[in-house]
Design a protein around this motif. Structure first.
Motif, PDB file in Angstrom:
ATOM      1  N   GLN B  94       0.831  -1.210   0.000  1.00  0.00           N
ATOM      2  CA  GLN B  94       0.000   0.000   0.000  1.00  0.00           C
ATOM      3  C   GLN B  94       0.863   1.258   0.000  1.00  0.00           C
ATOM      4  O   GLN B  94       0.531   2.248  -0.651  1.00  0.00           O
ATOM      5  CB  GLN B  94      -0.916   0.000   1.231  1.00  0.00           C
ATOM      6  N   LEU B  95       1.977   1.190   0.737  1.00  0.00           N
ATOM      7  CA  LEU B  95       2.876   2.342   0.774  1.00  0.00           C
ATOM      8  C   LEU B  95       3.477   2.608  -0.602  1.00  0.00           C
ATOM      9  O   LEU B  95       3.585   3.761  -1.033  1.00  0.00           O
ATOM     10  CB  LEU B  95       3.982   2.114   1.807  1.00  0.00           C
ATOM     11  N   ILE B  96       3.849   1.523  -1.281  1.00  0.00           N
ATOM     12  CA  ILE B  96       4.411   1.666  -2.633  1.00  0.00           C
ATOM     13  C   ILE B  96       3.376   2.294  -3.569  1.00  0.00           C
ATOM     14  O   ILE B  96       3.682   3.226  -4.329  1.00  0.00           O
ATOM     15  CB  ILE B  96       4.908   0.304  -3.163  1.00  0.00           C
ATOM     16  N   ASP B 105       7.905  10.435 -10.378  1.00  0.00           N
ATOM     17  CA  ASP B 105       9.262   9.925 -10.609  1.00  0.00           C
ATOM     18  C   ASP B 105       9.521   8.632  -9.828  1.00  0.00           C
ATOM     19  O   ASP B 105      10.649   8.166  -9.758  1.00  0.00           O
ATOM     20  CB  ASP B 105      10.305  10.994 -10.244  1.00  0.00           C
ATOM     21  N   PHE B 106       8.478   8.055  -9.244  1.00  0.00           N
ATOM     22  CA  PHE B 106       8.664   6.837  -8.444  1.00  0.00           C
ATOM     23  C   PHE B 106       8.841   5.625  -9.359  1.00  0.00           C
ATOM     24  O   PHE B 106       8.073   5.408 -10.282  1.00  0.00           O
ATOM     25  CB  PHE B 106       7.471   6.624  -7.513  1.00  0.00           C
ATOM     26  N   ASP B 107       9.887   4.838  -9.086  1.00  0.00           N
ATOM     27  CA  ASP B 107      10.195   3.666  -9.909  1.00  0.00           C
ATOM     28  C   ASP B 107       9.833   2.403  -9.109  1.00  0.00           C
ATOM     29  O   ASP B 107      10.572   1.974  -8.235  1.00  0.00           O
ATOM     30  CB  ASP B 107      11.694   3.677 -10.255  1.00  0.00           C
ATOM     31  N   ARG B 108       8.674   1.831  -9.455  1.00  0.00           N
ATOM     32  CA  ARG B 108       8.159   0.695  -8.709  1.00  0.00           C
ATOM     33  C   ARG B 108       9.111  -0.517  -8.761  1.00  0.00           C
ATOM     34  O   ARG B 108       9.332  -1.189  -7.761  1.00  0.00           O
ATOM     35  CB  ARG B 108       6.803   0.311  -9.303  1.00  0.00           C
ATOM     36  N   GLU B 109       9.686  -0.735  -9.938  1.00  0.00           N
ATOM     37  CA  GLU B 109      10.574  -1.894 -10.072  1.00  0.00           C
ATOM     38  C   GLU B 109      11.795  -1.779  -9.180  1.00  0.00           C
ATOM     39  O   GLU B 109      12.247  -2.746  -8.577  1.00  0.00           O
ATOM     40  CB  GLU B 109      11.023  -2.040 -11.528  1.00  0.00           C
ATOM     41  N   LYS B 110      12.301  -0.563  -9.118  1.00  0.00           N
ATOM     42  CA  LYS B 110      13.468  -0.319  -8.275  1.00  0.00           C
ATOM     43  C   LYS B 110      13.118  -0.655  -6.822  1.00  0.00           C
ATOM     44  O   LYS B 110      13.895  -1.301  -6.114  1.00  0.00           O
ATOM     45  CB  LYS B 110      13.836   1.160  -8.397  1.00  0.00           C
ATOM     46  N   MET B 143      14.511   6.286  -1.880  1.00  0.00           N
ATOM     47  CA  MET B 143      15.543   6.119  -2.909  1.00  0.00           C
ATOM     48  C   MET B 143      14.976   5.559  -4.219  1.00  0.00           C
ATOM     49  O   MET B 143      15.663   5.552  -5.230  1.00  0.00           O
ATOM     50  CB  MET B 143      16.672   5.203  -2.405  1.00  0.00           C
ATOM     51  N   SER B 144      13.732   5.096  -4.210  1.00  0.00           N
ATOM     52  CA  SER B 144      13.130   4.584  -5.443  1.00  0.00           C
ATOM     53  C   SER B 144      12.571   5.696  -6.313  1.00  0.00           C
ATOM     54  O   SER B 144      12.058   5.434  -7.389  1.00  0.00           O
ATOM     55  CB  SER B 144      12.004   3.591  -5.127  1.00  0.00           C
ATOM     56  N   ARG B 145      12.663   6.905  -5.829  1.00  0.00           N
ATOM     57  CA  ARG B 145      12.251   8.023  -6.684  1.00  0.00           C
ATOM     58  C   ARG B 145      13.446   8.496  -7.497  1.00  0.00           C
ATOM     59  O   ARG B 145      14.578   8.460  -7.018  1.00  0.00           O
ATOM     60  CB  ARG B 145      11.732   9.181  -5.819  1.00  0.00           C
ATOM     61  N   ASN B 146      13.184   8.938  -8.703  1.00  0.00           N
ATOM     62  CA  ASN B 146      14.249   9.531  -9.500  1.00  0.00           C
ATOM     63  C   ASN B 146      14.211  11.038  -9.287  1.00  0.00           C
ATOM     64  O   ASN B 146      13.820  11.802 -10.165  1.00  0.00           O
ATOM     65  CB  ASN B 146      14.077   9.179 -10.977  1.00  0.00           C
ATOM     66  N   ALA B 147      14.625  11.430  -8.091  1.00  0.00           N
ATOM     67  CA  ALA B 147      14.510  12.830  -7.704  1.00  0.00           C
ATOM     68  C   ALA B 147      15.752  13.606  -8.142  1.00  0.00           C
ATOM     69  O   ALA B 147      16.749  13.023  -8.571  1.00  0.00           O
ATOM     70  CB  ALA B 147      14.338  12.922  -6.193  1.00  0.00           C
TER      71      ALA B 147
END
Lengths: 281, 233
Positions: B94-96, B105-110, B143-147
């Motif tokens: 749920q958080l993901i 920019d959130f990368d679910r796979e990462k 860290m899964s965001r490409n910020a």
């Protein structure tokens, strides 16, 4: 983004309200049956105790539905706007106005649903207690159709009355919720005693708003009383319904206008504080 | 693209009787890993909260990629607070979904990949996790965001040394060349090897802002030793 915020807020508030709703709908028939069958019409201490307890339980439950709906509004806003959860709330790339709206709309909807559940519970209760039978409904319908010709002139008035009443209730609820929000917002400006400040602000606002609305309503009610007296003296009682309806509409509209102004007056500082004065611990 | 990601000018912030930040100014470039170092209570967390718009400074301005803290800056900053800020009743899944909903920019796979590496299940509820596991999940989400700017407040404080290594490796490998990572910590020895620049903060003021190489060359000492010397009690 408001849509996404609303979606998540409905999920977060739903998890608090839904158990209360389901619990109410399960407990209502149980308690009603208990009351119905404890009431055996004889002197029996144990059955009388059961009866008293289940009636008390039912009243407490209905009270709990109302109180919990307001408490949930307070908890949800307090937790997500001022505690650790607020770190996430306020780092989402969304506008502060949308954040507040996304709390307000589900709060009002859930409070309305609480009221609907309350009505359903009362209906179920009377049905099970045997106070409502198929006869009741057919009698009601017959009475209604018989009375209708006499009320026909007023049917549109009745419909507008219902709509105006619903609108009044919605605006009043939103204004109450915003009163909670601004109190919490002001509380979080403090570096200590935040909750105490919030409660103090809420009580102070409650009295100020009550005072203002009472002052505004005095001339309206005076006019109404004057009209009623006039009818009484002139004996022209046909006009009585018109005067009553117009007073109802006029005071409802004044009430709606008041609550819109009050609501805006509460929303703007809430928005300003969370946008410009955020002070997370 | 302008090479400056963050510009803070003459920031001051007072809490009751303490001055948490006092005329603090700093400029951060893109593509750097920067340590924000200082003893407890030196103003590190306050500075990160101001950058993220959670506190408003009494004086001074902050610009992130040219914008004051607001919707635009929040879109490009990924922030790890020093608190358990995630909603308690949610599961990792749920958080993901929550992060994916709000951060484009959130990368679910990462995120899934990192969860697997750290042996975490997405069905776990945040509430029932240990302190260290919570920190890991928070760091994975951040860290899964490409910020463009990562603000990490004590990212490795509560996790075990093995996970610490993996997390540092993650920080190093998972961010793009143009992104800047600002890490606040007092566990200097652990992160020294990944830092490009360091900022020393003392009593709310900037004490030193230099590149790690420069310090090693000029002073001929490690950051850890320099820190111990500067902040000697």
């Amino acid at each position: 983004m408001l849509g996404k915020l609303l979606k998540h807020e409905f999920i977060a508030t739903g998890r608090m309200y839904v158990p209360v709703f389901i619990g109410t709908l399960i407990l209502t028939p149980l308690l009603a049956l208990l009351i119905r069958f404890s009431d055996i019409g004889e002197e029996s201490n144990i059955f009388n105790m059961f009866l008293a307890l289940s009636i008390f339980g039912y009243i407490m439950m209905l009270l709990a539905v109302f109180i919990s709906s307001l408490i949930f509004v307070i908890i949800r806003f307090y937790k997500s706007m001022t505690t650790e959860e607020a770190y996430l709330t306020f780092t989402l790339p969304v506008k502060t106005s949308n954040v507040i709206l996304s709390k307000l709309i589900p709060a009002v909807v859930c409070m309305v649903l609480s009221f609907v559940i309350f009505l359903i519970s009362i209906f179920l209760f009377t049905l099970i207690m045997g106070a409502l039978t198929p006869h009741t409904f057919s009698d009601f319908w017959r009475g209604f159709t018989e009375a209708y010709p006499y009320m026909e002139d007023y049917s549109s008035t009745f419909i507008s009355m219902i709509l105006v009443t619903i609108l009044s209730a919605l605006v009043a609820l939103a204004s109450l919720v915003l009163q909670v929000y601004v109190s919490i917002a002001i509380g979080q400006l403090m570096n200590s005693h935040r909750l105490l400040t919030s409660i103090g602000v809420f009580i102070a606002l409650f009295f100020v708003i009550q005072l203002l609305t009472t002052i505004i309503s005095i001339p309206i009610q005076n006019d109404y009383m004057r009209d009623v007296m006039f009818i009484n003296e002139s004996g022209n009682y046909d006009r009585f319904a018109d005067v009553m309806f117009s007073n109802y509409f006029f005071s409802s509209f004044v009430g709606i206008a008041e609550n819109i102004v009050i609501g805006a007056g509460l929303y703007i500082p809430t928005w300003y504080i969370f946008k410009k004065k955020l002070n997370l611990e | 693209m302008n090479n400056i990601i963050l510009e803070a000018n003459h920031i001051a912030k007072r809490f009751a009787s303490t001055l948490a930040l006092n005329d603090f100014s700093v400029t951060l470039e893109r593509g750097k890993i920067i340590g924000l170092l200082g003893p407890n209570g030196s103003g590190k967390t306050t500075m990160l909260k101001i950058i993220n718009g959670l506190l408003v400074p009494d004086q001074g301005t902050v610009k992130i990629a040219g914008n004051a803290p607001g919707t635009e800056s929040k879109r490009i900053i990924s922030y790890l607070p020093d608190k358990n800020y995630l909603t308690n009743w949610m599961s990792v899944k749920q958080l993901i979904n929550y992060y994916a909903d709000f951060y484009t920019d959130f990368d679910r796979e990462k995120a899934m990949d990192m969860l697997k590496r750290l042996g975490l299940s997405e069905d776990m509820k945040f509430k029932t996790m240990s302190k260290g596991t919570k920190e890991k999940v928070q760091l994975i989400l951040v860290m899964s965001r490409n910020a463009e700017l990562y603000c990490l407040d004590e990212p490795i404080g509560g996790v075990d040394p093995a996970a610490r290594d993996y997390i540092l490796h993650t920080i190093l490998s998972n961010y793009s060349k143009n992104a800047t990572v600002l890490i606040s910590t007092h566990l200097i020895a652990d992160i020294e090897s990944v830092l490009d620049d360091v900022i020393f903060i003392q009593n709310g003021s900037l004490r030193l802002h230099a590149s790690v190489d420069q310090i090693r060359e000029e002073k001929n000492m490690s950051i850890d030793s320099l820190f111990r010397e500067v902040y000697r009690c």
